[in-house]
Write a protein that holds these residues in place. Structure first.
Motif, PDB file in Angstrom:
ATOM      1  N   PRO A 135      -1.633  14.473  -1.681  1.00  0.00           N
ATOM      2  CA  PRO A 135      -1.685  15.370  -2.835  1.00  0.00           C
ATOM      3  C   PRO A 135      -1.924  14.658  -4.173  1.00  0.00           C
ATOM      4  N   LYS A 136      -1.545  13.393  -4.273  1.00  0.00           N
ATOM      5  CA  LYS A 136      -1.784  12.578  -5.468  1.00  0.00           C
ATOM      6  C   LYS A 136      -2.462  11.295  -5.004  1.00  0.00           C
ATOM      7  N   PRO A 137      -3.143  10.556  -5.908  1.00  0.00           N
ATOM      8  CA  PRO A 137      -3.810   9.319  -5.487  1.00  0.00           C
ATOM      9  C   PRO A 137      -2.840   8.394  -4.740  1.00  0.00           C
ATOM     10  N   ALA A 138      -3.233   7.947  -3.551  1.00  0.00           N
ATOM     11  CA  ALA A 138      -2.357   7.120  -2.709  1.00  0.00           C
ATOM     12  C   ALA A 138      -3.189   6.300  -1.740  1.00  0.00           C
ATOM     13  N   TYR A 139      -2.555   5.266  -1.212  1.00  0.00           N
ATOM     14  CA  TYR A 139      -3.154   4.437  -0.169  1.00  0.00           C
ATOM     15  C   TYR A 139      -2.430   4.674   1.148  1.00  0.00           C
ATOM     16  N   ARG A 140      -3.184   4.544   2.234  1.00  0.00           N
ATOM     17  CA  ARG A 140      -2.605   4.503   3.585  1.00  0.00           C
ATOM     18  C   ARG A 140      -2.528   3.027   3.961  1.00  0.00           C
ATOM     19  N   LEU A 141      -1.319   2.536   4.145  1.00  0.00           N
ATOM     20  CA  LEU A 141      -1.101   1.133   4.498  1.00  0.00           C
ATOM     21  C   LEU A 141      -0.729   1.024   5.968  1.00  0.00           C
ATOM     22  N   THR A 142      -1.272   0.034   6.644  1.00  0.00           N
ATOM     23  CA  THR A 142      -0.801  -0.331   7.978  1.00  0.00           C
ATOM     24  C   THR A 142      -0.030  -1.626   7.782  1.00  0.00           C
ATOM     25  N   VAL A 143       1.251  -1.614   8.186  1.00  0.00           N
ATOM     26  CA  VAL A 143       2.139  -2.737   7.924  1.00  0.00           C
ATOM     27  C   VAL A 143       2.668  -3.290   9.246  1.00  0.00           C
ATOM     28  N   ASP A 144       2.551  -4.605   9.413  1.00  0.00           N
ATOM     29  CA  ASP A 144       3.024  -5.309  10.605  1.00  0.00           C
ATOM     30  C   ASP A 144       4.447  -5.794  10.357  1.00  0.00           C
ATOM     31  N   PHE A 145       5.401  -5.304  11.160  1.00  0.00           N
ATOM     32  CA  PHE A 145       6.801  -5.706  11.054  1.00  0.00           C
ATOM     33  C   PHE A 145       7.194  -6.642  12.204  1.00  0.00           C
ATOM     34  N   GLY A 146       6.259  -7.468  12.661  1.00  0.00           N
ATOM     35  CA  GLY A 146       6.558  -8.433  13.721  1.00  0.00           C
ATOM     36  C   GLY A 146       6.959  -7.733  14.998  1.00  0.00           C
ATOM     37  N   LYS A 147       8.101  -8.131  15.573  1.00  0.00           N
ATOM     38  CA  LYS A 147       8.538  -7.560  16.862  1.00  0.00           C
ATOM     39  C   LYS A 147       8.864  -6.075  16.781  1.00  0.00           C
ATOM     40  N   TYR A 148       8.910  -5.501  15.556  1.00  0.00           N
ATOM     41  CA  TYR A 148       9.181  -4.075  15.384  1.00  0.00           C
ATOM     42  C   TYR A 148       7.897  -3.259  15.306  1.00  0.00           C
ATOM     43  N   GLY A 149       6.762  -3.929  15.443  1.00  0.00           N
ATOM     44  CA  GLY A 149       5.487  -3.251  15.538  1.00  0.00           C
ATOM     45  C   GLY A 149       4.849  -2.908  14.211  1.00  0.00           C
ATOM     46  N   ARG A 150       3.736  -2.232  14.322  1.00  0.00           N
ATOM     47  CA  ARG A 150       2.971  -1.806  13.146  1.00  0.00           C
ATOM     48  C   ARG A 150       3.315  -0.364  12.824  1.00  0.00           C
TER      49      ARG A 150
ATOM     50  N   VAL B 183       2.569   2.947   9.826  1.00  0.00           N
ATOM     51  CA  VAL B 183       1.716   3.476   8.760  1.00  0.00           C
ATOM     52  C   VAL B 183       2.601   4.021   7.649  1.00  0.00           C
ATOM     53  N   SER B 184       2.192   3.761   6.412  1.00  0.00           N
ATOM     54  CA  SER B 184       2.889   4.287   5.242  1.00  0.00           C
ATOM     55  C   SER B 184       1.854   4.794   4.246  1.00  0.00           C
ATOM     56  N   VAL B 185       2.138   5.944   3.641  1.00  0.00           N
ATOM     57  CA  VAL B 185       1.302   6.441   2.556  1.00  0.00           C
ATOM     58  C   VAL B 185       2.111   6.274   1.278  1.00  0.00           C
TER      59      VAL B 185
END
Length: 120
Positions: A36-51, A53-55
């Motif tokens: 709804p507002k300007p934003a990025y979709r980030l893919t973040v690697d948390f090591g053994k906790y996996g990848r 997605v965050s907006v």
């Protein structure tokens, strides 16, 4: 201007002790047109906790500035629908001075640390 009052004192067990806050690295970043507002979709690697997605509204940074950055995220919040994307992790940040409300810069450690490390 008067500062906002501090919230009441709480215990570690009631608050931070219930959150799973860990270190990750941004491995993918793109504009998220459905937000709804300007934003990025980030893919973040948390090591053994996996990848995950965050907006997030980190648009005061370029895509290139975000890629490869270490960031701090809350892994055990309920996923949230942002536009057409399920945001699975909350990346912690602070307001950018002079920017639109909600536009943030990310929290990051002073030195590189192991992905998945717990914040305490």
């Amino acid at each position: 201007m008067m500062a906002t009052e501090l919230k009441e004192t709480v215990t570690y067990e009631e608050t931070l002790g219930q959150l799973d806050i860990r270190l990750g690295r941004v491995v993918g970043v793109a504009l998220e047109p459905s937000a709804p507002k300007p934003a990025y979709r980030l893919t973040v690697d948390f090591g053994k906790y996996g990848r995950r997605v965050s907006v997030g509204r980190f648009t005061q940074h370029t895509l290139e500035e975000l890629l490869g950055q270490q960031v701090v995220g809350v892994l055990n919040f309920e996923a949230r629908q942002v536009g057409e994307v399920m945001s699975e992790v909350l990346i912690l940040g602070v307001q950018v001075p002079g920017a639109a409300s909600g536009e943030a810069t990310f929290l990051t450690p002073e030195r590189d640390a192991k992905l998945g490390s717990k914040v305490f």
